[in-house]
Motif scaffolding. Structure first.
Motif, PDB file in Angstrom:
ATOM      1  N   ASP A  96      27.025  -0.463 -50.594  1.00 41.70           N
ATOM      2  CA  ASP A  96      26.504  -0.451 -49.234  1.00 41.70           C
ATOM      3  C   ASP A  96      25.244  -1.330 -49.154  1.00 41.70           C
ATOM      4  O   ASP A  96      24.751  -1.836 -50.148  1.00 41.70           O
ATOM      5  CB  ASP A  96      26.220   0.997 -48.780  1.00 41.70           C
ATOM      6  CG  ASP A  96      25.145   1.689 -49.617  1.00 41.70           C
ATOM      7  OD1 ASP A  96      25.112   2.924 -49.614  1.00 41.70           O
ATOM      8  OD2 ASP A  96      24.343   0.988 -50.256  1.00 41.70           O
ATOM      9  N   ASP A  97      24.728  -1.505 -47.962  1.00 43.89           N
ATOM     10  CA  ASP A  97      23.624  -2.440 -47.764  1.00 43.89           C
ATOM     11  C   ASP A  97      22.364  -2.051 -48.522  1.00 43.89           C
ATOM     12  O   ASP A  97      21.542  -2.903 -48.849  1.00 43.89           O
ATOM     13  CB  ASP A  97      23.298  -2.548 -46.262  1.00 43.89           C
ATOM     14  CG  ASP A  97      24.402  -3.285 -45.517  1.00 43.89           C
ATOM     15  OD1 ASP A  97      25.157  -4.032 -46.175  1.00 43.89           O
ATOM     16  OD2 ASP A  97      24.514  -3.107 -44.289  1.00 43.89           O
ATOM     17  N   HIS A  98      22.208  -0.729 -48.777  1.00 40.89           N
ATOM     18  CA  HIS A  98      20.991  -0.279 -49.455  1.00 40.89           C
ATOM     19  C   HIS A  98      21.136  -0.322 -50.976  1.00 40.89           C
ATOM     20  O   HIS A  98      20.172  -0.100 -51.686  1.00 40.89           O
ATOM     21  CB  HIS A  98      20.655   1.150 -49.017  1.00 40.89           C
ATOM     22  CG  HIS A  98      20.415   1.270 -47.536  1.00 40.89           C
ATOM     23  ND1 HIS A  98      19.312   0.756 -46.913  1.00 40.89           N
ATOM     24  CD2 HIS A  98      21.182   1.826 -46.558  1.00 40.89           C
ATOM     25  CE1 HIS A  98      19.377   1.012 -45.602  1.00 40.89           C
ATOM     26  NE2 HIS A  98      20.502   1.640 -45.366  1.00 40.89           N
ATOM     27  N   GLY A  99      22.366  -0.604 -51.452  1.00 42.63           N
ATOM     28  CA  GLY A  99      22.595  -0.553 -52.885  1.00 42.63           C
ATOM     29  C   GLY A  99      22.726  -1.897 -53.551  1.00 42.63           C
ATOM     30  O   GLY A  99      23.062  -1.975 -54.723  1.00 42.63           O
ATOM     31  N   ARG A 100      22.491  -2.965 -52.823  1.00 41.45           N
ATOM     32  CA  ARG A 100      22.658  -4.291 -53.404  1.00 41.45           C
ATOM     33  C   ARG A 100      21.522  -4.580 -54.396  1.00 41.45           C
ATOM     34  O   ARG A 100      20.403  -4.122 -54.239  1.00 41.45           O
ATOM     35  CB  ARG A 100      22.702  -5.354 -52.311  1.00 41.45           C
ATOM     36  CG  ARG A 100      23.872  -5.144 -51.353  1.00 41.45           C
ATOM     37  CD  ARG A 100      24.043  -6.333 -50.429  1.00 41.45           C
ATOM     38  NE  ARG A 100      25.039  -6.074 -49.410  1.00 41.45           N
ATOM     39  CZ  ARG A 100      26.345  -6.133 -49.603  1.00 41.45           C
ATOM     40  NH1 ARG A 100      26.809  -6.453 -50.792  1.00 41.45           N
ATOM     41  NH2 ARG A 100      27.194  -5.892 -48.620  1.00 41.45           N
ATOM     42  N   ILE A 101      21.844  -5.361 -55.397  1.00 44.22           N
ATOM     43  CA  ILE A 101      20.850  -5.714 -56.395  1.00 44.22           C
ATOM     44  C   ILE A 101      20.528  -7.200 -56.294  1.00 44.22           C
ATOM     45  O   ILE A 101      21.321  -7.993 -55.780  1.00 44.22           O
ATOM     46  CB  ILE A 101      21.324  -5.360 -57.816  1.00 44.22           C
ATOM     47  CG1 ILE A 101      22.621  -6.102 -58.159  1.00 44.22           C
ATOM     48  CG2 ILE A 101      21.524  -3.870 -57.951  1.00 44.22           C
ATOM     49  CD1 ILE A 101      23.115  -5.830 -59.552  1.00 44.22           C
ATOM     50  N   ARG A 102      19.361  -7.544 -56.768  1.00 40.93           N
ATOM     51  CA  ARG A 102      18.902  -8.914 -56.691  1.00 40.93           C
ATOM     52  C   ARG A 102      19.110  -9.631 -58.021  1.00 40.93           C
ATOM     53  O   ARG A 102      19.484  -9.033 -59.011  1.00 40.93           O
ATOM     54  CB  ARG A 102      17.417  -8.950 -56.302  1.00 40.93           C
ATOM     55  CG  ARG A 102      17.124  -8.265 -54.968  1.00 40.93           C
ATOM     56  CD  ARG A 102      15.632  -8.243 -54.694  1.00 40.93           C
ATOM     57  NE  ARG A 102      15.325  -7.578 -53.426  1.00 40.93           N
ATOM     58  CZ  ARG A 102      14.093  -7.384 -52.969  1.00 40.93           C
ATOM     59  NH1 ARG A 102      13.050  -7.805 -53.677  1.00 40.93           N
ATOM     60  NH2 ARG A 102      13.912  -6.761 -51.816  1.00 40.93           N
ATOM     61  N   GLU A 103      18.852 -10.915 -58.028  1.00 38.82           N
ATOM     62  CA  GLU A 103      18.924 -11.733 -59.247  1.00 38.82           C
ATOM     63  C   GLU A 103      20.286 -11.628 -59.918  1.00 38.82           C
ATOM     64  O   GLU A 103      20.393 -11.300 -61.106  1.00 38.82           O
ATOM     65  CB  GLU A 103      17.822 -11.329 -60.223  1.00 38.82           C
ATOM     66  CG  GLU A 103      16.420 -11.579 -59.702  1.00 38.82           C
ATOM     67  CD  GLU A 103      15.373 -11.326 -60.769  1.00 38.82           C
ATOM     68  OE1 GLU A 103      14.745 -12.302 -61.208  1.00 38.82           O
ATOM     69  OE2 GLU A 103      15.197 -10.163 -61.159  1.00 38.82           O
ATOM     70  N   THR A 104      21.322 -11.899 -59.154  1.00 41.28           N
ATOM     71  CA  THR A 104      22.666 -11.877 -59.704  1.00 41.28           C
ATOM     72  C   THR A 104      23.209 -13.295 -59.831  1.00 41.28           C
ATOM     73  O   THR A 104      22.861 -14.175 -59.049  1.00 41.28           O
ATOM     74  CB  THR A 104      23.614 -11.064 -58.810  1.00 41.28           C
ATOM     75  OG1 THR A 104      23.684 -11.682 -57.505  1.00 41.28           O
ATOM     76  CG2 THR A 104      23.131  -9.631 -58.659  1.00 41.28           C
ATOM     77  N   VAL A 105      24.063 -13.503 -60.819  1.00 49.30           N
ATOM     78  CA  VAL A 105      24.779 -14.764 -60.971  1.00 49.30           C
ATOM     79  C   VAL A 105      26.203 -14.522 -60.490  1.00 49.30           C
ATOM     80  O   VAL A 105      26.925 -13.689 -61.043  1.00 49.30           O
ATOM     81  CB  VAL A 105      24.780 -15.247 -62.430  1.00 49.30           C
ATOM     82  CG1 VAL A 105      25.569 -16.549 -62.564  1.00 49.30           C
ATOM     83  CG2 VAL A 105      23.353 -15.427 -62.928  1.00 49.30           C
ATOM     84  N   MET A 160      23.353  -2.044 -62.685  1.00 48.28           N
ATOM     85  CA  MET A 160      23.136  -3.319 -63.371  1.00 48.28           C
ATOM     86  C   MET A 160      21.938  -4.083 -62.818  1.00 48.28           C
ATOM     87  O   MET A 160      21.829  -5.296 -63.008  1.00 48.28           O
ATOM     88  CB  MET A 160      24.391  -4.183 -63.273  1.00 48.28           C
ATOM     89  CG  MET A 160      25.557  -3.660 -64.109  1.00 48.28           C
ATOM     90  SD  MET A 160      25.174  -3.566 -65.883  1.00 48.28           S
ATOM     91  CE  MET A 160      25.231  -5.311 -66.320  1.00 48.28           C
ATOM     92  N   ALA A 161      21.025  -3.382 -62.168  1.00 51.82           N
ATOM     93  CA  ALA A 161      19.826  -4.036 -61.638  1.00 51.82           C
ATOM     94  C   ALA A 161      19.018  -4.695 -62.749  1.00 51.82           C
ATOM     95  O   ALA A 161      18.315  -5.675 -62.515  1.00 51.82           O
ATOM     96  CB  ALA A 161      18.958  -3.032 -60.881  1.00 51.82           C
TER      97      ALA A 161
END
Length: 219
Positions: free
Chosen positions: A43-52, A134-135
């Motif tokens: 969901d929109d609140h569960g997205r993580i940053r710095e992904t390839v 996997m953050a």
């Protein structure tokens, strides 16, 4: 999981004639369903940053031309329990890792520890969905030199070997089971049973046989 346990499981061969009943048993008959766990993770609140993105994954990974590229996910049970499921793309070899908590630090620590049990030639990349566990993927990559690629949002079929394996695992861990009651030794035994099952996609060889061939070719 000890080195002895892993390498003992690699050299187990399926014996005897392959019966029609076994072949039928290998095929999943239920339609794949999206789990509540997957919905919560994307969901929109569960997205993580710095992904390839998976779009940056080399073509040799996509076409399974070389070994050492894995797909992973968390299989979730009751009482906030989970195990990490890892599948090697070329051989469909399965490994299971007990995870006491799905917070990112715990998951990454467990994956780092597990990654050291395999030679670098056999563990080059890991493709995961966009779950918040996997953050800490950058820390995993720095510690292991294993690149993590992330599927597009709500595209679980981009790690189809892992999704299929998770479906098979429900035969051993019925839905609603508290997965925390299973020891790592038990998880290893379940993985070994999957790895000894002949697969049509492998010409009815077993993942264990294919993985053994990979070890021999890289040794």
């Amino acid at each position: 999981m000890s080195h002895e346990t892993i390498y003992r499981s690699l050299f187990i061969h399926a014996r005897g004639a392959l019966k029609k009943e076994l072949l039928e048993h290998l095929r999943r008959t239920r339609a794949m369903r999206r789990s509540r766990h997957h919905t919560q993770k994307t969901d929109d609140h569960g997205r993580i940053r710095e992904t390839v993105s998976i779009s940056e994954r080399p073509a040799t990974v996509e076409d399974r031309a070389v070994p050492g590229h894995w797909e992973g996910d968390l299989l979730c049970g009751s009482a906030n329990s989970q195990i990490a499921t890892l599948v090697e793309r070329q051989t469909r070899y399965v490994m299971l890792v007990g995870i006491p908590s799905k917070d990112s630090e715990t998951v990454i620590n467990a994956l780092i520890k597990h990654a050291t049990k395999l030679p670098q030639e056999l563990y080059k990349s890991l493709t995961w969905d966009r779950g918040t566990e996997m953050a800490g993927n950058k820390r995993f990559t720095v510690a292991t030199d294993i690149q993590v690629y992330f599927c597009d949002p709500q595209h679980p079929w981009q790690r189809g070997s892992n999704e299929n394996t998770n479906g098979l695992l429900w035969q051993y861990f019925p839905k609603g089971t508290d997965l925390s009651v299973y020891s790592q030794a038990k998880l290893n035994a379940v993985a070994r049973r999957l790895n000894e099952r002949p697969r049509k996609t492998l010409g009815y060889e077993t993942p264990a046989e294919r993985f053994q061939q990979t070890i021999a070719s890289t040794g």
